[in-house]
Design a protein around this motif. Structure first.
Motif, PDB file in Angstrom:
ATOM      1  N   THR A  72      66.048  42.089  42.316  1.00  0.00           N
ATOM      2  CA  THR A  72      64.987  42.338  43.281  1.00  0.00           C
ATOM      3  C   THR A  72      63.726  42.734  42.534  1.00  0.00           C
ATOM      4  N   ALA A  73      62.597  42.174  42.954  1.00  0.00           N
ATOM      5  CA  ALA A  73      61.324  42.491  42.316  1.00  0.00           C
ATOM      6  C   ALA A  73      60.257  42.663  43.389  1.00  0.00           C
ATOM      7  N   ARG A  74      59.191  43.333  43.008  1.00  0.00           N
ATOM      8  CA  ARG A  74      58.103  43.615  43.949  1.00  0.00           C
ATOM      9  C   ARG A  74      56.755  43.371  43.291  1.00  0.00           C
ATOM     10  N   GLY A  75      55.787  43.093  44.131  1.00  0.00           N
ATOM     11  CA  GLY A  75      54.410  42.937  43.678  1.00  0.00           C
ATOM     12  C   GLY A  75      53.485  43.276  44.827  1.00  0.00           C
ATOM     13  N   SER A  76      52.239  43.598  44.509  1.00  0.00           N
ATOM     14  CA  SER A  76      51.289  43.910  45.570  1.00  0.00           C
ATOM     15  C   SER A  76      49.878  43.502  45.164  1.00  0.00           C
ATOM     16  N   ALA A  77      49.032  43.400  46.170  1.00  0.00           N
ATOM     17  CA  ALA A  77      47.623  43.094  45.964  1.00  0.00           C
ATOM     18  C   ALA A  77      46.838  43.855  47.013  1.00  0.00           C
ATOM     19  N   HIS A  78      45.679  44.369  46.622  1.00  0.00           N
ATOM     20  CA  HIS A  78      44.843  45.123  47.554  1.00  0.00           C
ATOM     21  C   HIS A  78      43.477  44.475  47.651  1.00  0.00           C
ATOM     22  N   ARG A  79      43.071  44.178  48.868  1.00  0.00           N
ATOM     23  CA  ARG A  79      41.759  43.573  49.102  1.00  0.00           C
ATOM     24  C   ARG A  79      40.698  44.660  49.130  1.00  0.00           C
ATOM     25  N   HIS A  80      39.646  44.452  48.340  1.00  0.00           N
ATOM     26  CA  HIS A  80      38.498  45.357  48.364  1.00  0.00           C
ATOM     27  C   HIS A  80      37.812  45.207  49.717  1.00  0.00           C
ATOM     28  N   PRO A  81      37.357  46.308  50.316  1.00  0.00           N
ATOM     29  CA  PRO A  81      36.726  46.219  51.645  1.00  0.00           C
ATOM     30  C   PRO A  81      35.535  45.253  51.713  1.00  0.00           C
ATOM     31  N   ALA A  82      34.851  45.047  50.604  1.00  0.00           N
ATOM     32  CA  ALA A  82      33.691  44.146  50.601  1.00  0.00           C
ATOM     33  C   ALA A  82      34.096  42.676  50.477  1.00  0.00           C
ATOM     34  N   ASP A  83      35.349  42.409  50.131  1.00  0.00           N
ATOM     35  CA  ASP A  83      35.810  41.026  49.971  1.00  0.00           C
ATOM     36  C   ASP A  83      36.096  40.386  51.325  1.00  0.00           C
ATOM     37  N   ALA A  84      35.970  39.070  51.361  1.00  0.00           N
ATOM     38  CA  ALA A  84      36.319  38.322  52.567  1.00  0.00           C
ATOM     39  C   ALA A  84      37.814  38.448  52.833  1.00  0.00           C
ATOM     40  N   ASP A  85      38.178  38.427  54.101  1.00  0.00           N
ATOM     41  CA  ASP A  85      39.590  38.534  54.486  1.00  0.00           C
ATOM     42  C   ASP A  85      40.228  37.147  54.422  1.00  0.00           C
ATOM     43  N   VAL A  86      40.862  36.855  53.270  1.00  0.00           N
ATOM     44  CA  VAL A  86      41.542  35.575  53.060  1.00  0.00           C
ATOM     45  C   VAL A  86      42.993  35.905  52.716  1.00  0.00           C
ATOM     46  N   PRO A  87      43.866  35.958  53.730  1.00  0.00           N
ATOM     47  CA  PRO A  87      45.250  36.383  53.500  1.00  0.00           C
ATOM     48  C   PRO A  87      45.977  35.585  52.419  1.00  0.00           C
ATOM     49  N   GLU A  88      45.667  34.298  52.280  1.00  0.00           N
ATOM     50  CA  GLU A  88      46.369  33.474  51.292  1.00  0.00           C
ATOM     51  C   GLU A  88      46.176  33.999  49.876  1.00  0.00           C
ATOM     52  N   ILE A  89      44.994  34.553  49.593  1.00  0.00           N
ATOM     53  CA  ILE A  89      44.741  35.083  48.245  1.00  0.00           C
ATOM     54  C   ILE A  89      45.627  36.297  47.981  1.00  0.00           C
ATOM     55  N   GLY A  90      45.715  37.189  48.952  1.00  0.00           N
ATOM     56  CA  GLY A  90      46.598  38.346  48.796  1.00  0.00           C
ATOM     57  C   GLY A  90      48.048  37.927  48.639  1.00  0.00           C
ATOM     58  N   ASP A  91      48.451  36.912  49.420  1.00  0.00           N
ATOM     59  CA  ASP A  91      49.824  36.401  49.299  1.00  0.00           C
ATOM     60  C   ASP A  91      50.079  35.871  47.898  1.00  0.00           C
ATOM     61  N   GLU A  92      49.135  35.091  47.385  1.00  0.00           N
ATOM     62  CA  GLU A  92      49.298  34.495  46.046  1.00  0.00           C
ATOM     63  C   GLU A  92      49.373  35.557  44.964  1.00  0.00           C
ATOM     64  N   LEU A  93      48.490  36.551  45.049  1.00  0.00           N
ATOM     65  CA  LEU A  93      48.498  37.611  44.030  1.00  0.00           C
ATOM     66  C   LEU A  93      49.780  38.442  44.099  1.00  0.00           C
ATOM     67  N   ALA A  94      50.141  38.879  45.291  1.00  0.00           N
ATOM     68  CA  ALA A  94      51.338  39.713  45.433  1.00  0.00           C
ATOM     69  C   ALA A  94      52.591  38.940  45.027  1.00  0.00           C
ATOM     70  N   ALA A  95      52.699  37.681  45.468  1.00  0.00           N
ATOM     71  CA  ALA A  95      53.862  36.874  45.115  1.00  0.00           C
ATOM     72  C   ALA A  95      53.911  36.620  43.609  1.00  0.00           C
ATOM     73  N   GLY A  96      52.774  36.302  43.022  1.00  0.00           N
ATOM     74  CA  GLY A  96      52.721  36.066  41.576  1.00  0.00           C
ATOM     75  C   GLY A  96      53.142  37.298  40.795  1.00  0.00           C
ATOM     76  N   ARG A  97      52.676  38.460  41.225  1.00  0.00           N
ATOM     77  CA  ARG A  97      53.046  39.707  40.534  1.00  0.00           C
ATOM     78  C   ARG A  97      54.526  40.016  40.704  1.00  0.00           C
ATOM     79  N   ALA A  98      55.081  39.731  41.868  1.00  0.00           N
ATOM     80  CA  ALA A  98      56.517  39.932  42.069  1.00  0.00           C
ATOM     81  C   ALA A  98      57.317  38.976  41.189  1.00  0.00           C
ATOM     82  N   MET A  99      56.833  37.737  41.072  1.00  0.00           N
ATOM     83  CA  MET A  99      57.538  36.761  40.228  1.00  0.00           C
ATOM     84  C   MET A  99      57.456  37.149  38.748  1.00  0.00           C
ATOM     85  N   ILE A 100      56.335  37.710  38.329  1.00  0.00           N
ATOM     86  CA  ILE A 100      56.214  38.207  36.949  1.00  0.00           C
ATOM     87  C   ILE A 100      57.233  39.321  36.714  1.00  0.00           C
ATOM     88  N   ASP A 101      57.343  40.245  37.681  1.00  0.00           N
ATOM     89  CA  ASP A 101      58.326  41.320  37.577  1.00  0.00           C
ATOM     90  C   ASP A 101      59.733  40.739  37.486  1.00  0.00           C
TER      91      ASP A 101
END
Length: 92
Positions: free
Chosen positions: A35-64
């Motif tokens: 089991t592995a985990r990853g996360s991503a946090h959107r800066h409040p000034a950034d546009a709300d693009v859920p796919e980017i958060g999904d990609e970052l969090a998933a990529g970090r979990a896969m690295i773990d």
């Protein structure tokens, strides 16, 4: 000797109201589950693009997960490796 295996990966993504996306990945080898985990946090000034958060969090979990697999392989190699020349043989 040929070898074939199928491993299953389940990846779950969760986003909260504060702009944090979390990924939880489970690798099931049939005999072991990692089991592995990853996360991503959107800066409040950034546009709300859920796919980017999904990609970052998933990529970090896969690295773990990749690091865990490599550590497992290293332990397994040490467990079955023939003694190196000049190294004392250990018995269990």
């Amino acid at each position: 000797m040929p070898h074939t295996a199928e491993w299953k990966v389940r990846l779950h993504l969760f986003e909260d109201d504060e702009g944090t996306t979390k990924a939880h990945v489970v690798l099931d080898t049939g005999t072991t589950a990692l089991t592995a985990r990853g996360s991503a946090h959107r800066h409040p000034a950034d546009a709300d693009v859920p796919e980017i958060g999904d990609e970052l969090a998933a990529g970090r979990a896969m690295i773990d997960l990749a690091h865990q697999l490599l550590q497992t392989a290293e332990r397994d190699i040490e467990g079955v490796a023939a003694p190196r020349p000049g190294m004392p043989r250990t018995t269990a």
